[in-house]
Design a protein around this motif. Structure first.
Motif, PDB file in Angstrom:
ATOM      1  N   PRO A 149       5.470   3.023  -6.262  1.00 52.83           N
ATOM      2  CA  PRO A 149       6.123   4.294  -5.943  1.00 52.83           C
ATOM      3  C   PRO A 149       6.723   4.288  -4.540  1.00 52.83           C
ATOM      4  O   PRO A 149       6.161   3.700  -3.608  1.00 52.83           O
ATOM      5  N   VAL A 150       7.859   4.952  -4.382  1.00 59.08           N
ATOM      6  CA  VAL A 150       8.443   5.143  -3.052  1.00 59.08           C
ATOM      7  C   VAL A 150       7.962   6.458  -2.443  1.00 59.08           C
ATOM      8  O   VAL A 150       8.053   6.654  -1.233  1.00 59.08           O
ATOM      9  N   ILE A 151       7.475   7.355  -3.287  1.00 57.47           N
ATOM     10  CA  ILE A 151       6.830   8.589  -2.830  1.00 57.47           C
ATOM     11  C   ILE A 151       5.486   8.697  -3.541  1.00 57.47           C
ATOM     12  O   ILE A 151       5.410   8.584  -4.764  1.00 57.47           O
ATOM     13  N   GLU A 152       4.434   8.894  -2.768  1.00 56.42           N
ATOM     14  CA  GLU A 152       3.090   9.055  -3.323  1.00 56.42           C
ATOM     15  C   GLU A 152       2.464  10.313  -2.727  1.00 56.42           C
ATOM     16  O   GLU A 152       2.338  10.431  -1.510  1.00 56.42           O
ATOM     17  N   ARG A 198       2.723   9.706   1.220  1.00 50.70           N
ATOM     18  CA  ARG A 198       3.385   8.498   1.689  1.00 50.70           C
ATOM     19  C   ARG A 198       4.817   8.489   1.164  1.00 50.70           C
ATOM     20  O   ARG A 198       5.045   8.672  -0.029  1.00 50.70           O
ATOM     21  N   VAL A 199       5.745   8.279   2.062  1.00 50.20           N
ATOM     22  CA  VAL A 199       7.149   8.110   1.711  1.00 50.20           C
ATOM     23  C   VAL A 199       7.563   6.732   2.194  1.00 50.20           C
ATOM     24  O   VAL A 199       7.481   6.451   3.404  1.00 50.20           O
ATOM     25  N   LEU A 200       7.910   5.863   1.253  1.00 51.80           N
ATOM     26  CA  LEU A 200       8.232   4.475   1.579  1.00 51.80           C
ATOM     27  C   LEU A 200       7.069   3.808   2.313  1.00 51.80           C
ATOM     28  O   LEU A 200       7.251   3.021   3.241  1.00 51.80           O
ATOM     29  N   GLY A 201       5.862   4.170   1.893  1.00 53.74           N
ATOM     30  CA  GLY A 201       4.660   3.583   2.436  1.00 53.74           C
ATOM     31  C   GLY A 201       4.200   4.152   3.761  1.00 53.74           C
ATOM     32  O   GLY A 201       3.202   3.696   4.323  1.00 53.74           O
ATOM     33  N   LEU A 202       4.898   5.175   4.274  1.00 57.29           N
ATOM     34  CA  LEU A 202       4.594   5.728   5.589  1.00 57.29           C
ATOM     35  C   LEU A 202       4.239   7.210   5.494  1.00 57.29           C
ATOM     36  O   LEU A 202       4.739   7.926   4.621  1.00 57.29           O
ATOM     37  N   ALA A 239      15.009   7.642   9.109  1.00 59.08           N
ATOM     38  CA  ALA A 239      16.076   6.641   9.102  1.00 59.08           C
ATOM     39  C   ALA A 239      16.288   6.036   7.723  1.00 59.08           C
ATOM     40  O   ALA A 239      17.316   5.392   7.490  1.00 59.08           O
ATOM     41  N   ARG A 240      15.354   6.260   6.794  1.00 60.02           N
ATOM     42  CA  ARG A 240      15.438   5.608   5.483  1.00 60.02           C
ATOM     43  C   ARG A 240      15.607   6.595   4.333  1.00 60.02           C
ATOM     44  O   ARG A 240      15.572   6.192   3.169  1.00 60.02           O
TER      45      ARG A 240
END
Length: 353
Positions: free
Chosen positions: A43-46, A102-106, A117-118
């Motif tokens: 997932p890119v969003i969790e 988490r969005v893009l793992g962050l 930025a992403r």
């Protein structure tokens, strides 16, 4: 843009930071037509057990979902359901009370610059400087993101080539939204947040925006869509989450949600209301209103006896058709109220802001 600038300022004031946006892994890359990403395996969003409270008011109350690259996820709910609060948390503009995001793992709150930025964002009621052209707007955003981008290529992707040098205040509503989409793609985002991108547009302009959204998905980007147009969500979405009073009622594909919560397929007959009485011996569920009779089918085999009974009755009938519930029908049934003229009092402590 004014709202985005204010949100950014407010976010930095809350964190007491003054640093500028840090270029992410996609910044500095030249955008190319037709660039694609494979749909993400992870997932890119969790979102796990997300909560946001204001005193005793639970705006978001223990919700969980995830989104993959290369899919459109629509977030639906009535006004006050908690959609905007959730989106602002995902965008890093608002901190959460509990749970994990988490969005893009962050973590978007503690890693705001890297996440910003992403991702690409089109806020609700997008507006821009009236005396800038779409080409100038893209160049401005490219400088802000420290990105190398070809304005003409980007405008072609959103079908605005012929309006590249027209002032923003001379464009139509649909063209305004296309400018917003183009600006959200300047930094080549992996996730696009689109907040009611077709509100107020005519049908032709709406479908033009739909084509752009489908293109974003085909490029492997995750699209997080909020909309009040249920037909739009049904047409575009791979998956849907329905939110009410801060809680997710259900998630799934449009077809799966309709199958689970919708009524059975029906035959609708336009004609003499007395037809309903003739059909009762068949033992099927029948409703009648406004010159229409609807009969629920237990199976496809029920269709022929219904039509034979209507024909043999000698009563007037004009037409018949099969009817299936739409996503809008299911949404209204699940949520229990319409956007306009909503009534009812939410449970204490479960009111969404």
């Amino acid at each position: 843009m004014i709202r985005l600038a204010f949100d950014l300022y407010q976010r930095r004031q809350e964190r007491k930071q003054s640093s500028s946006v840090t270029p992410g892994p996609n910044s500095g890359a030249t955008s190319t037509e037709g660039s694609t990403r494979a749909p993400s395996a992870t997932p890119v969003i969790e979102v796990s057990h997300l909560q946001k409270s204001y005193g005793k008011v639970h705006a978001v109350n223990d919700i969980s979902f995830d989104i993959h690259g290369g899919e459109v996820f629509s977030f639906l709910g009535p006004n006050g359901a908690g959609k905007s609060t959730t989106v602002e948390i995902l965008e890093g503009l608002r901190d959460r009370t509990g749970g994990e995001v988490r969005v893009l793992g962050l973590d978007p709150w503690s890693h705001f610059d890297q996440v910003k930025a992403r991702i690409g964002v089109i806020p609700q009621d997008f507006h821009f400087f009236p005396k800038l052209t779409p080409r100038e707007a893209i160049r401005l955003y490219a400088r802000l993101f420290k990105a190398r981008v070809d304005p003409d290529e980007l405008l072609a992707r959103v079908e605005l080539t012929d309006k590249a040098d027209d002032y923003y205040d001379t464009l139509s509503g649909g063209q305004h939204q296309k400018v917003g989409v183009a600006l959200s793609l300047v930094n080549d985002p992996e996730v696009c947040f689109l907040d009611e991108p077709t509100t107020g547009l005519d049908p032709r302009a709406r479908r033009s925006i739909w084509a752009v959204i489908r293109r974003l998905r085909s490029e492997g980007r995750a699209v997080f869509l909020t909309t009040h147009y249920l037909e739009e969500a049904q047409q575009l979405s791979d998956r849907i989450g329905i939110l009410n009073f801060g809680k997710i009622i259900t998630t799934g594909s449009p077809s799966a949600i309709i199958t689970e919560f919708g009524r059975p397929e029906r035959i609708r007959i336009v004609g003499d209301p007395s037809i309903a009485g003739q059909l009762k011996p068949l033992g099927l569920s029948i409703t009648q209103a406004d010159g229409e009779v609807e009969v629920e089918l237990r199976s496809k085999n029920d269709a022929l006896p219904i039509l034979q009974t209507v024909s043999a009755s000698g009563l007037r009938w004009e037409s018949f058709s099969t009817v299936n519930d739409s996503l809008e029908d299911v949404f209204i049934r699940l949520v229990g109220r319409l956007e306009d003229g909503a009534s009812g009092t939410p449970p204490v402590g479960e009111v969404a802001a």
